[in-house]
Motif scaffolding. Structure first.
Motif, short mmCIF file in Angstrom:
data_model
loop_
_atom_site.label_atom_id
_atom_site.label_comp_id
_atom_site.label_asym_id
_atom_site.label_seq_id
_atom_site.Cartn_x
_atom_site.Cartn_y
_atom_site.Cartn_z
N ALA A 58 0.83 -1.21 0.00
CA ALA A 58 0.00 0.00 0.00
C ALA A 58 0.86 1.25 0.00
O ALA A 58 0.54 2.23 -0.67
N ALA A 59 1.97 1.22 0.72
CA ALA A 59 2.86 2.39 0.76
C ALA A 59 3.42 2.69 -0.62
O ALA A 59 3.48 3.85 -1.04
N ALA A 60 3.80 1.65 -1.34
CA ALA A 60 4.34 1.85 -2.69
C ALA A 60 3.26 2.34 -3.64
O ALA A 60 3.50 3.26 -4.44
N LEU A 61 2.07 1.77 -3.55
CA LEU A 61 0.97 2.19 -4.42
C LEU A 61 0.55 3.63 -4.11
O LEU A 61 0.26 4.41 -5.01
N ARG A 62 0.55 3.97 -2.83
CA ARG A 62 0.21 5.34 -2.42
C ARG A 62 1.20 6.34 -2.99
O ARG A 62 0.82 7.40 -3.49
N ALA A 63 2.48 6.00 -2.97
CA ALA A 63 3.51 6.89 -3.51
C ALA A 63 3.32 7.10 -5.01
O ALA A 63 3.41 8.22 -5.51
N ASP A 64 3.02 6.03 -5.72
CA ASP A 64 2.77 6.14 -7.17
C ASP A 64 1.53 6.99 -7.44
O ASP A 64 1.54 7.85 -8.32
N LEU A 65 0.48 6.73 -6.70
CA LEU A 65 -0.78 7.45 -6.89
C LEU A 65 -0.62 8.95 -6.61
O LEU A 65 -1.14 9.78 -7.34
N SER A 66 0.10 9.28 -5.57
CA SER A 66 0.24 10.68 -5.18
C SER A 66 0.90 11.53 -6.26
O SER A 66 0.65 12.73 -6.35
N GLN A 67 1.70 10.91 -7.12
CA GLN A 67 2.36 11.65 -8.19
C GLN A 67 1.38 12.14 -9.25
O GLN A 67 1.66 13.11 -9.96
N SER A 68 0.22 11.50 -9.34
CA SER A 68 -0.77 11.90 -10.34
C SER A 68 -1.91 12.73 -9.75
O SER A 68 -2.86 13.03 -10.44
N MET A 69 -1.79 13.10 -8.47
CA MET A 69 -2.85 13.86 -7.81
C MET A 69 -2.46 15.32 -7.64
O MET A 69 -1.28 15.63 -7.46
N SER A 70 -3.47 16.18 -7.66
CA SER A 70 -3.22 17.60 -7.38
C SER A 70 -2.93 17.76 -5.89
O SER A 70 -3.29 16.90 -5.07
N LYS A 71 -2.30 18.86 -5.54
CA LYS A 71 -2.01 19.13 -4.13
C LYS A 71 -3.29 19.25 -3.32
O LYS A 71 -3.36 18.80 -2.18
N SER A 72 -4.32 19.82 -3.92
CA SER A 72 -5.60 19.96 -3.25
C SER A 72 -6.23 18.60 -2.96
O SER A 72 -6.70 18.35 -1.84
N ASP A 73 -6.23 17.70 -3.95
CA ASP A 73 -6.78 16.36 -3.75
C ASP A 73 -5.95 15.56 -2.76
O ASP A 73 -6.49 14.81 -1.95
N LEU A 74 -4.65 15.73 -2.80
CA LEU A 74 -3.78 15.05 -1.85
C LEU A 74 -4.08 15.50 -0.43
O LEU A 74 -4.17 14.68 0.49
N ALA A 75 -4.28 16.79 -0.25
CA ALA A 75 -4.62 17.32 1.08
C ALA A 75 -5.96 16.76 1.56
O ALA A 75 -6.10 16.39 2.74
N LYS A 76 -6.95 16.66 0.66
CA LYS A 76 -8.25 16.08 1.01
C LYS A 76 -8.09 14.63 1.46
O LYS A 76 -8.70 14.19 2.43
N ALA A 77 -7.27 13.87 0.73
CA ALA A 77 -7.06 12.46 1.05
C ALA A 77 -6.38 12.29 2.41
O ALA A 77 -6.77 11.44 3.20
N LEU A 78 -5.38 13.11 2.66
CA LEU A 78 -4.68 13.03 3.94
C LEU A 78 -5.60 13.40 5.10
O LEU A 78 -5.58 12.76 6.16
N ARG A 79 -6.42 14.42 4.88
CA ARG A 79 -7.38 14.84 5.91
C ARG A 79 -8.40 13.73 6.18
O ARG A 79 -8.71 13.41 7.33
N ALA A 80 -8.88 13.10 5.12
CA ALA A 80 -9.86 12.01 5.26
C ALA A 80 -9.25 10.82 6.01
O ALA A 80 -9.91 10.21 6.86
N ALA A 81 -8.01 10.50 5.72
CA ALA A 81 -7.34 9.39 6.42
C ALA A 81 -7.16 9.72 7.89
O ALA A 81 -7.39 8.87 8.76
N ARG A 82 -6.77 10.95 8.17
CA ARG A 82 -6.60 11.38 9.57
C ARG A 82 -7.92 11.28 10.32
O ARG A 82 -7.96 10.79 11.46
N GLU A 83 -8.99 11.76 9.70
CA GLU A 83 -10.31 11.70 10.34
C GLU A 83 -10.71 10.26 10.60
O GLU A 83 -11.23 9.94 11.67
N TRP A 84 -10.49 9.37 9.62
CA TRP A 84 -10.86 7.97 9.80
C TRP A 84 -10.05 7.34 10.94
O TRP A 84 -10.60 6.62 11.78
N MET A 85 -8.76 7.63 10.98
CA MET A 85 -7.91 7.07 12.03
C MET A 85 -8.32 7.59 13.40
O MET A 85 -8.27 6.85 14.39
N THR A 86 -8.76 8.82 13.47
CA THR A 86 -9.20 9.40 14.74
C THR A 86 -10.48 8.71 15.24
O THR A 86 -10.63 8.46 16.44
#
Length: 88
Positions: A58-86
């Protein structure tokens, strides 16, 4: 598809050796549009959580995926993951 998402995410919080791989598969599902529309934000979210739970794949796939994402979408994804983990 939301039912699959919620059901599997709930099962993943229960622990077990397949937890990270289940989360990784959810990320792949959203990344490829397997059974749902492609959603890179959700894909990154689940791959990120799977990586945190110990999935090297998953870490490798995440790194590959992040290269094709906008900074805005990346921030949304990180925020969503943080919320889920919380919450879980």
């Amino acid at each position: 598809m939301a039912r699959f998402d919620i059901q599997n995410a709930s099962n993943a919080t229960m622990g077990g050796e397949n937890q990270a791989e289940l989360l990784c598969e959810m990320g792949l599902m959203y990344a490829t549009g397997r059974g749902c529309e492609i959603d890179l934000v959700s894909a990154h979210k689940w791959l990120n959580i799977a990586a945190i739970k110990g999935s090297d794949r998953a870490a490798a796939l995440r790194a590959d995926l992040s290269q094709s994402m906008s900074k805005s979408d990346l921030a949304k994804a990180l925020r969503a993951a943080r919320e889920w983990m919380t919450m879980h």
